[in-house]
Write a protein that holds these residues in place. Structure first.
Motif, PDB file in Angstrom:
ATOM      1  N   ILE A 142       0.839  -1.289   0.118  1.00 53.33           N
ATOM      2  CA  ILE A 142       0.103  -0.061  -0.043  1.00 53.33           C
ATOM      3  C   ILE A 142       0.852   1.362  -0.025  1.00 53.33           C
ATOM      4  N   PHE A 143       0.795   2.139  -0.914  1.00 52.48           N
ATOM      5  CA  PHE A 143       1.447   3.398  -1.108  1.00 52.48           C
ATOM      6  C   PHE A 143       0.848   4.667  -0.996  1.00 52.48           C
ATOM      7  N   ASP A 144       1.040   5.505  -0.145  1.00 43.82           N
ATOM      8  CA  ASP A 144       0.466   7.049  -0.199  1.00 43.82           C
ATOM      9  C   ASP A 144       0.889   7.520  -1.669  1.00 43.82           C
ATOM     10  N   LEU A 145       0.298   8.570  -1.988  1.00 44.80           N
ATOM     11  CA  LEU A 145       0.482   9.139  -3.340  1.00 44.80           C
ATOM     12  C   LEU A 145       1.281  10.240  -3.134  1.00 44.80           C
ATOM     13  N   ASP A 146       0.992  11.620  -2.804  1.00 46.03           N
ATOM     14  CA  ASP A 146       1.469  12.838  -2.735  1.00 46.03           C
ATOM     15  C   ASP A 146       2.965  12.633  -1.866  1.00 46.03           C
ATOM     16  N   LEU A 174       8.011  -5.899  -9.997  1.00 45.42           N
ATOM     17  CA  LEU A 174       8.462  -6.941  -9.573  1.00 45.42           C
ATOM     18  C   LEU A 174       8.089  -7.410  -8.064  1.00 45.42           C
ATOM     19  N   LEU A 175       7.218  -6.496  -7.674  1.00 47.99           N
ATOM     20  CA  LEU A 175       6.622  -6.814  -6.231  1.00 47.99           C
ATOM     21  C   LEU A 175       5.456  -7.984  -6.469  1.00 47.99           C
ATOM     22  N   PRO A 176       5.350  -8.939  -5.555  1.00 43.57           N
ATOM     23  CA  PRO A 176       4.618  -9.760  -5.594  1.00 43.57           C
ATOM     24  C   PRO A 176       3.468  -9.607  -4.924  1.00 43.57           C
ATOM     25  N   GLY A 177       2.251  -9.833  -5.377  1.00 44.08           N
ATOM     26  CA  GLY A 177       1.271  -9.828  -4.402  1.00 44.08           C
ATOM     27  C   GLY A 177       0.364  -8.442  -5.092  1.00 44.08           C
ATOM     28  N   ARG A 178      -0.675  -8.210  -4.323  1.00 46.13           N
ATOM     29  CA  ARG A 178      -1.419  -6.798  -4.755  1.00 46.13           C
ATOM     30  C   ARG A 178      -0.811  -5.389  -4.324  1.00 46.13           C
ATOM     31  N   LYS A 179      -1.247  -4.464  -5.156  1.00 42.46           N
ATOM     32  CA  LYS A 179      -0.754  -3.033  -5.083  1.00 42.46           C
ATOM     33  C   LYS A 179      -1.979  -2.269  -4.794  1.00 42.46           C
ATOM     34  N   TYR A 180      -1.862  -1.075  -3.952  1.00 40.99           N
ATOM     35  CA  TYR A 180      -2.856  -0.379  -3.783  1.00 40.99           C
ATOM     36  C   TYR A 180      -2.119   1.111  -3.542  1.00 40.99           C
ATOM     37  N   VAL A 181      -2.901   2.165  -3.889  1.00 41.09           N
ATOM     38  CA  VAL A 181      -2.583   3.587  -3.606  1.00 41.09           C
ATOM     39  C   VAL A 181      -3.758   3.821  -2.478  1.00 41.09           C
ATOM     40  N   PHE A 182      -3.334   4.401  -1.433  1.00 43.21           N
ATOM     41  CA  PHE A 182      -4.253   5.008  -0.560  1.00 43.21           C
ATOM     42  C   PHE A 182      -3.742   6.490  -0.266  1.00 43.21           C
ATOM     43  N   THR A 183      -4.835   7.332  -0.554  1.00 42.41           N
ATOM     44  CA  THR A 183      -4.520   8.765  -0.557  1.00 42.41           C
ATOM     45  C   THR A 183      -5.730   9.663   0.036  1.00 42.41           C
ATOM     46  N   ASN A 184      -5.332  10.600   0.702  1.00 40.57           N
ATOM     47  CA  ASN A 184      -6.301  11.757   1.124  1.00 40.57           C
ATOM     48  C   ASN A 184      -6.769  12.599   0.022  1.00 40.57           C
TER      49      ASN A 184
END
Length: 222
Positions: A12-16, A102-112
């Motif tokens: 899970i990644f923040d954006l800004d 290359l990251l295994p699994g699911r990836k999401y952006v979590f942003t305000n």
């Protein structure tokens, strides 16, 4: 993959100021637009608008939440206005795109921020197709990070086991609720405004300076 991260199945990644460097300073443009909006809404001068804006940010988590609570502002209207900014400072990051893949699994952006703005930024970075989904301020019911309800909603909506998830964020205080529910946390200490506010080793597992470089390091043996 680093052995210590072998259990991670959701990234899970923040954006800004996380997926692009703080030096791009998109928030400077957003900040000005917020001030303009508040000046018009409350018929005040720029100094008073700035005071209101920052007061709501500190007391409510986001300026938007404060405006909604105090003035019943329409969040869609507000976000469309403040996110109408130039994106020239955001450039494609091929290094990050390759490492992210290359990251295994699911990836999401979590942003305000909202989804429309987030997708504009991701497209500029070359990351438009890198994520499974994004969870924005509308999805979390306008309870912004670091409100625990935002994290609970994220996990419920996307069926995330927090003990097998990792969260990357430039605002240290936003990592505390993530750690509290069992997430592995990564602080991007890159000089973003108030990024180190309330920073504490008790809820920060990793401290990095730049996401692309870190992703290359952890996926080096992939």
């Amino acid at each position: 993959m680093l052995p210590a991260l072998a259990h991670i199945e959701t990234w899970i990644f923040d954006l800004d100021n996380t997926l692009y460097p703080a030096s791009a300073d998109l928030f400077a443009h957003i900040d000005l637009r917020m001030g303009e909006y508040i000046q018009r809404l409350l018929a005040v001068d720029p100094v008073e608008a700035r005071r209101v804006q920052k007061d709501y940010f500190h007391s409510h988590g986001t300026t938007l939440r404060g405006l909604m609570d105090a003035h019943a502002v329409d969040p869609h209207e507000f976000l469309a206005f403040v996110h109408d900014i130039p994106m020239d400072a955001v450039i494609e990051n091929a290094r990050m795109v390759a490492a992210m893949a290359l990251l295994p699994g699911r990836k999401y952006v979590f942003t305000n921020g909202d989804a429309a703005y987030a997708r504009r930024v991701l497209d500029r970075l070359g990351l438009g197709d890198s994520f499974d989904d994004l969870y924005d301020i509308h999805a979390c019911g306008y309870w912004p990070k670091p409100d625990p309800r935002a994290y609970e909603g994220l996990c419920d909506r996307l069926k995330i086991d927090p003990t097998r998830a990792l969260f990357v964020e430039d605002m240290a205080r936003n990592l505390k609720p993530a750690k509290a529910i069992g997430m592995t946390t990564v602080w991007v200490n890159n000089g973003s405004e108030r990024g180190d506010h309330e920073a504490c080793a008790s809820y920060i597992d990793y401290e990095i300076a730049e996401v692309g470089e870190w992703l290359e390091q952890i996926t080096g043996d992939a």
